[in-house]
Design a protein around this motif. Structure first.
Motif, PDB file in Angstrom:
ATOM      1  N   THR A 192      -2.261 -11.117  24.088  1.00  0.00           N
ATOM      2  CA  THR A 192      -0.830 -11.404  24.265  1.00  0.00           C
ATOM      3  C   THR A 192      -0.105 -11.458  22.916  1.00  0.00           C
ATOM      4  O   THR A 192      -0.708 -11.781  21.886  1.00  0.00           O
ATOM      5  N   TYR A 193       1.184 -11.169  22.945  1.00  0.00           N
ATOM      6  CA  TYR A 193       1.979 -11.133  21.716  1.00  0.00           C
ATOM      7  C   TYR A 193       1.965 -12.467  20.984  1.00  0.00           C
ATOM      8  O   TYR A 193       1.918 -12.511  19.757  1.00  0.00           O
ATOM      9  N   ASN A 194       2.028 -13.561  21.727  1.00  0.00           N
ATOM     10  CA  ASN A 194       2.125 -14.873  21.076  1.00  0.00           C
ATOM     11  C   ASN A 194       0.815 -15.665  21.142  1.00  0.00           C
ATOM     12  O   ASN A 194       0.813 -16.854  20.858  1.00  0.00           O
ATOM     13  N   SER A 243       5.021 -15.616  27.625  1.00  0.00           N
ATOM     14  CA  SER A 243       5.681 -15.105  26.425  1.00  0.00           C
ATOM     15  C   SER A 243       6.668 -16.132  25.876  1.00  0.00           C
ATOM     16  O   SER A 243       7.071 -17.068  26.569  1.00  0.00           O
ATOM     17  N   THR A 244       7.100 -15.904  24.644  1.00  0.00           N
ATOM     18  CA  THR A 244       7.913 -16.892  23.955  1.00  0.00           C
ATOM     19  C   THR A 244       9.248 -17.139  24.654  1.00  0.00           C
ATOM     20  O   THR A 244       9.717 -18.266  24.706  1.00  0.00           O
ATOM     21  N   SER A 299       9.835 -11.917  28.975  1.00  0.00           N
ATOM     22  CA  SER A 299       9.391 -10.600  28.485  1.00  0.00           C
ATOM     23  C   SER A 299       7.908 -10.445  28.753  1.00  0.00           C
ATOM     24  O   SER A 299       7.181 -11.437  28.883  1.00  0.00           O
ATOM     25  N   ASP A 300       7.468  -9.197  28.768  1.00  0.00           N
ATOM     26  CA  ASP A 300       6.035  -8.926  28.863  1.00  0.00           C
ATOM     27  C   ASP A 300       5.308  -9.672  27.747  1.00  0.00           C
ATOM     28  O   ASP A 300       5.782  -9.709  26.610  1.00  0.00           O
ATOM     29  N   ASN A 301       4.146 -10.214  28.087  1.00  0.00           N
ATOM     30  CA  ASN A 301       3.359 -10.848  27.025  1.00  0.00           C
ATOM     31  C   ASN A 301       2.097 -10.060  26.689  1.00  0.00           C
ATOM     32  O   ASN A 301       1.469 -10.296  25.675  1.00  0.00           O
ATOM     33  N   GLU A 315       0.298  -7.233  25.053  1.00  0.00           N
ATOM     34  CA  GLU A 315       0.641  -6.282  23.997  1.00  0.00           C
ATOM     35  C   GLU A 315       0.453  -4.860  24.518  1.00  0.00           C
ATOM     36  O   GLU A 315      -0.538  -4.559  25.203  1.00  0.00           O
ATOM     37  N   SER A 316       1.371  -3.977  24.149  1.00  0.00           N
ATOM     38  CA  SER A 316       1.353  -2.630  24.725  1.00  0.00           C
ATOM     39  C   SER A 316       0.073  -1.887  24.353  1.00  0.00           C
ATOM     40  O   SER A 316      -0.368  -1.015  25.091  1.00  0.00           O
ATOM     41  N   ASN A 345      -2.741  -3.228  24.377  1.00  0.00           N
ATOM     42  CA  ASN A 345      -3.845  -3.864  25.097  1.00  0.00           C
ATOM     43  C   ASN A 345      -3.788  -3.618  26.611  1.00  0.00           C
ATOM     44  O   ASN A 345      -4.502  -4.288  27.364  1.00  0.00           O
ATOM     45  N   CYS A 370       1.824 -14.987  33.120  1.00  0.00           N
ATOM     46  CA  CYS A 370       2.293 -13.893  32.281  1.00  0.00           C
ATOM     47  C   CYS A 370       3.301 -13.049  33.052  1.00  0.00           C
ATOM     48  O   CYS A 370       3.035 -12.632  34.178  1.00  0.00           O
TER      49      CYS A 370
END
Ligand SMILES: *[C@@H]1O[C@H](CO)[C@@H](O)[C@H](O)[C@H]1NC(C)=O
Ligand SMILES: *[C@@H]1O[C@H](CO)[C@@H](O)[C@H](O)[C@H]1NC(C)=O
Ligand SMILES: *[C@@H]1O[C@H](CO)[C@@H](O)[C@H](O)[C@H]1NC(C)=O
Length: 482
Positions: free
Chosen positions: A160-162, A168-169, A173-175, A177-178, A180, A227
């Motif tokens: 995940t991005y965060n 997500s933060t 938004s999508d969490n 990662e593109s 992944n 998510c």
């Protein structure tokens, strides 16, 4: 001049005066073959999964003693296993999970994939010793005949991005990662392959998302794994999951989607999927959190037209009386036509749990009337039966063709009254004078708990029984032919 409405009201009043609030079955219409009843594991099984007595309570039809209670087993035959997203290791970049302080410890589910360094499930990037209690309850359920679905509440934290498996933060938004997208598919496919090789569990289906359009309960300060996924991301991940399952020989494990929170979101998400993603999924899973609202009928017509089945794969609420459960479940039978129905957490806080439990303290409490309300359905409407058009909004009908048995579940929310059931549209409506077995539960905080009676008999092609207010009954009529 009397209007038609007045004439109709008079006719109805005459029928009611005779105690004839009648349900007339319509056996010529059916809504498919029942696949079963289930529960998701996740939190309650992480806490209680080492207790085999609970597997008997939930996954058999036996009479089971648990905590001094003698319970009719619910006979659930579907079990949903939650692929966890949490681990406390540091990855090769020095990153570690960013768990929010709000996360409830009993809702942190162990992941098998510790870091991104290696996709090989036998490498040191993977561990297969974690999540022992949930795996144990999965195998106990399967040993008792349950079919299994693998599902995910969030991708693994490091995907995940965060680095936060709660969301997500910004929550919306999508969490994942593109880069992944395929890792998430590989994670689920590797668990399914491992389960087949080592756990004796062949997952019948895999679901990669959980309430993916939700924004309000997922986020950086969530209390559980979650998510958000945009519909376009789902369209990308679904075919990747199919490919990863196939490459591991799991071609008969179907992909289900998208476990949206409401009927209306499920319709818009399904309509928004790419044609490839739509044709990849073999079933639409939907959650029942719209309760008495939403267009169940629109979701059914949309999904049915696409040739796919629907499961209500998650339902729960905090009403221990069983009133909400009975009402919403019957609405599902009348309008949604699922072929399976899954309660979220059978052990949970008072109200939500069929048996009250504290997953953090690992203690159990009262068995709710709701438990027995659900038993009225699950012990009688069994896999393989045909769901019929019941002909009324307070009745469910299922037919067992090999046993020539009609199962009826009916709820009386009105004042005490006699309800009649008319089987005259069946080619053989049973035998006049024959016993109709019945079971009754009082919806509320006390009263009858799945009590059996042999006091009701067919008279011609009808029978009737007096119902108290807020009583749910199940009837079995034998010798019935469609
Ligand atoms: C990453 O995996 C490779 C083998 O694929 C291994 O040689 C290496 O030590 C691993 N690195 C870390 C940091 O785990
Ligand atoms: C018949 O009983 C059902 C179940 O309680 C109730 O919903 C319905 O309103 C009743 N119909 C009439 C006409 O009284
Ligand atoms: C009702 O009758 C059936 C069939 O004879 C029997 O199996 C069952 O035990 C009886 N139930 C009660 C409550 O008497």
């Amino acid at each position: 001049m009397r209007s038609h409405t007045t004439l109709l009201a008079l006719a109805l009043a005459a029928r009611l005066a005779l105690g004839q609030n009648t349900t007339t079955f319509v056996p010529s219409t059916n809504f498919g073959t029942w696949e079963g009843w289930g529960t998701s594991l996740a939190w309650w099984a992480k806490a209680f999964g080492n207790q085999a007595a609970l597997a008997d309570v939930f996954f058999t039809l036996n009479t089971v003693t648990f905590n001094g209670h003698t319970l009719p087993g619910l006979g659930l035959n579907i079990v949903r296993y939650n692929a966890g997203a949490t681990s406390k290791n540091v990855d090769p970049d020095g990153d570690s999970i960013q768990l929010p302080s709000t996360m409830i410890p009993s809702r942190e589910m162990d992941t098998f994939w510790l870091n991104w360094n290696n996709t090989d499930p036998t490498s040191t990037s993977w561990t297969w010793t974690v999540d022992a209690n949930q795996r144990n309850m999965l195998t106990l359920a399967v040993a008792r005949g349950a079919i299994a679905e693998l599902f995910s509440n969030s991708p693994v934290w490091w995907m995940t991005y965060n680095l936060n498996p709660a969301g997500s933060t910004d929550g919306s938004s999508d969490n994942l990662e593109s880069w992944n997208y395929d890792q998430h598919a590989i994670y689920l496919a590797n668990i399914a392959a491992r389960a087949k090789q080592s756990w004796g569990v062949t997952f019948a289906s895999v679901e990669a998302f959980n309430e993916p359009s939700a924004t309000y309960w997922v986020g950086p300060s969530g209390t559980q794994e979650g998510c958000h996924f945009d519909v376009s991301t789902m369209s990308t991940v679904i075919p990747l999951l199919r490919t990863e399952l196939n490459s591991r020989g799991l071609t008969s494990t179907i992909v289900s989607s998208s476990d949206e929170e409401t009927y209306d979101l499920a319709t818009s998400t399904f309509n928004g999927l790419s044609s490839t993603a739509k044709s990849t999924i073999a079933r639409v899973n939907v959650h029942g959190y719209q309760y008495g609202g939403g267009r169940r009928d629109t979701l059914y017509s949309t999904v049915h037209a696409a040739g796919k089945k629907i499961w209500n794969s998650e339902y729960g609420e905090g009403d221990a009386t069983g009133a909400q459960l009975a009402s919403n479940l019957i609405l599902d039978f009348v309008w949604l036509h699922p072929t399976a129905w899954v309660y979220w957490q059978v052990l949970d806080v008072q109200g939500w749990g069929l048996i009250a439990a504290d997953n953090d303290a690992v203690t159990t409490g009262a068995v709710a009337q709701k438990y027995f309300v659900l038993a009225q359905f699950t012990r009688h409407i069994r896999p393989g039966m045909t769901i019929l058009n019941s002909g009324s909004a307070w009745t469910v009908a299922a037919y067992d063709s090999s046993a020539q048995k009609l199962v009826i579940v009916a709820v009386n929310t009105a004042a005490a009254q006699t309800l009649a059931f008319d089987l005259s549209a069946f080619s053989k409506p049973g035998t006049s004078g024959a016993l109709v077995q019945r079971w009754a539960t009082q919806i509320g905080s006390s009263g009858n708990q799945y009590v059996a009676f042999n006091d009701t008999f067919l008279s011609g092609s009808k029978f009737s029984t007096s119902f108290g207010q807020n009583v749910i009954m199940t009837f079995e009529v034998t010798g019935v032919a469609l």
